[in-house]
Motif scaffolding. Sequence first.
Motif, PDB file in Angstrom:
ATOM      1  N   HIS A 128       5.391   9.756  -4.235  1.00 32.68           N
ATOM      2  CA  HIS A 128       6.135   9.252  -5.389  1.00 32.68           C
ATOM      3  C   HIS A 128       5.177   8.419  -6.237  1.00 32.68           C
ATOM      4  N   ILE A 129       4.849   8.900  -7.357  1.00 31.12           N
ATOM      5  CA  ILE A 129       3.832   8.285  -8.211  1.00 31.12           C
ATOM      6  C   ILE A 129       4.230   6.883  -8.649  1.00 31.12           C
ATOM      7  N   GLN A 130       5.522   6.618  -8.802  1.00 26.02           N
ATOM      8  CA  GLN A 130       5.961   5.320  -9.304  1.00 26.02           C
ATOM      9  C   GLN A 130       5.738   4.178  -8.326  1.00 26.02           C
ATOM     10  N   ASN A 131       5.527   4.429  -7.044  1.00 28.77           N
ATOM     11  CA  ASN A 131       5.198   3.407  -6.043  1.00 28.77           C
ATOM     12  C   ASN A 131       6.183   2.240  -6.056  1.00 28.77           C
ATOM     13  N   ASP A 132       7.462   2.547  -5.985  1.00 28.68           N
ATOM     14  CA  ASP A 132       8.512   1.525  -6.009  1.00 28.68           C
ATOM     15  C   ASP A 132       8.373   0.507  -4.874  1.00 28.68           C
ATOM     16  N   LYS A 133       7.850   0.917  -3.750  1.00 34.03           N
ATOM     17  CA  LYS A 133       7.740   0.014  -2.603  1.00 34.03           C
ATOM     18  C   LYS A 133       6.484  -0.845  -2.648  1.00 34.03           C
ATOM     19  N   GLY A 134       5.611  -0.584  -3.597  1.00 35.39           N
ATOM     20  CA  GLY A 134       4.410  -1.401  -3.749  1.00 35.39           C
ATOM     21  C   GLY A 134       3.413  -1.264  -2.610  1.00 35.39           C
ATOM     22  N   HIS A 135       3.379  -0.091  -1.979  1.00 36.55           N
ATOM     23  CA  HIS A 135       2.421   0.121  -0.898  1.00 36.55           C
ATOM     24  C   HIS A 135       1.039   0.406  -1.463  1.00 36.55           C
ATOM     25  N   PHE A 136       0.068  -0.326  -0.973  1.00 37.05           N
ATOM     26  CA  PHE A 136      -1.337  -0.143  -1.342  1.00 37.05           C
ATOM     27  C   PHE A 136      -1.572  -0.518  -2.800  1.00 37.05           C
ATOM     28  N   ASP A 137      -2.710  -0.148  -3.299  1.00 37.79           N
ATOM     29  CA  ASP A 137      -3.101  -0.473  -4.661  1.00 37.79           C
ATOM     30  C   ASP A 137      -2.245   0.311  -5.656  1.00 37.79           C
ATOM     31  N   PRO A 138      -1.907  -0.282  -6.797  1.00 39.04           N
ATOM     32  CA  PRO A 138      -1.148   0.470  -7.804  1.00 39.04           C
ATOM     33  C   PRO A 138      -1.900   1.702  -8.327  1.00 39.04           C
ATOM     34  N   ASP A 139      -3.220   1.650  -8.314  1.00 40.06           N
ATOM     35  CA  ASP A 139      -4.032   2.783  -8.768  1.00 40.06           C
ATOM     36  C   ASP A 139      -4.194   3.781  -7.625  1.00 40.06           C
ATOM     37  N   GLU A 140      -3.715   4.996  -7.847  1.00 38.97           N
ATOM     38  CA  GLU A 140      -3.771   5.998  -6.790  1.00 38.97           C
ATOM     39  C   GLU A 140      -5.200   6.322  -6.368  1.00 38.97           C
ATOM     40  N   TYR A 141      -6.138   6.301  -7.301  1.00 36.78           N
ATOM     41  CA  TYR A 141      -7.506   6.632  -6.913  1.00 36.78           C
ATOM     42  C   TYR A 141      -8.090   5.583  -5.963  1.00 36.78           C
ATOM     43  N   LYS A 142      -7.515   4.372  -5.966  1.00 38.92           N
ATOM     44  CA  LYS A 142      -7.946   3.342  -5.016  1.00 38.92           C
ATOM     45  C   LYS A 142      -7.154   3.427  -3.707  1.00 38.92           C
ATOM     46  N   THR A 143      -6.028   4.093  -3.733  1.00 37.86           N
ATOM     47  CA  THR A 143      -5.177   4.247  -2.551  1.00 37.86           C
ATOM     48  C   THR A 143      -5.622   5.438  -1.714  1.00 37.86           C
ATOM     49  N   PHE A 144      -5.835   6.576  -2.368  1.00 35.23           N
ATOM     50  CA  PHE A 144      -6.200   7.811  -1.659  1.00 35.23           C
ATOM     51  C   PHE A 144      -7.718   7.958  -1.681  1.00 35.23           C
ATOM     52  N   THR A 145      -8.331   7.508  -0.599  1.00 40.89           N
ATOM     53  CA  THR A 145      -9.789   7.457  -0.510  1.00 40.89           C
ATOM     54  C   THR A 145     -10.290   8.306   0.654  1.00 40.89           C
ATOM     55  N   GLY A 146     -11.582   8.520   0.665  1.00 43.16           N
ATOM     56  CA  GLY A 146     -12.202   9.229   1.781  1.00 43.16           C
ATOM     57  C   GLY A 146     -12.003   8.496   3.097  1.00 43.16           C
ATOM     58  N   THR A 147     -12.024   7.182   3.060  1.00 46.21           N
ATOM     59  CA  THR A 147     -11.817   6.387   4.274  1.00 46.21           C
ATOM     60  C   THR A 147     -10.412   6.594   4.813  1.00 46.21           C
TER      61      THR A 147
END
Length: 191
Positions: A128-147
Amino acid sequence: MFVIQSHFMGSFKLGDNINHNLQILTLLYQLQSQAHTRDKQVLCKPIIIFIASVCEAVLADLHMRICLYTSEGVKNVAERVMAYIRSKKIDEFDKYIASARKQDLFDAADTSFYEDLDTLRKLRNRIHIQNDKGHFDPDEYKTFTGTRQQLAEKVLEKVMKTMLAKYSRDRERHACVADFQLPWDEHFRTT
């Protein structure tokens, strides 16, 4: 790429669908390996979401076996644990994780495994792109990482290898699902 035998599965159709999703993951990994740096990172989100979905399906299958396979039972699950799980309505990823943690189904109580599993669940919910629950960074590129992709790989690998080692079924009678091919380099080699 490496293979994990699939004879821990109870639902053959679910096993077939897991294999279908692993084929999609294989294609995504091929694309990622050939992509430029920025594009590699862009593919982390769908890869992580697919890995998490496979992980949830495996946990769902274990809980289904515990609830429905009353004659066969589930190897290495105590009767009291089966009775507890059978008395609950466990049908969502967070509930599967809570049940597995409470009963320590993956022999990982003294590790971060259950927290990592819950992290994977939260990442999957970031579909869910809107991230209503505020999990992780608001920026998806910082959330979905190689790590985090590597964390997802490790979690699914541990889940499947534990399922095979602890909760497998008689391969001669129950090997109706093609073995699972995971499209990354193995993290936990068995000796």
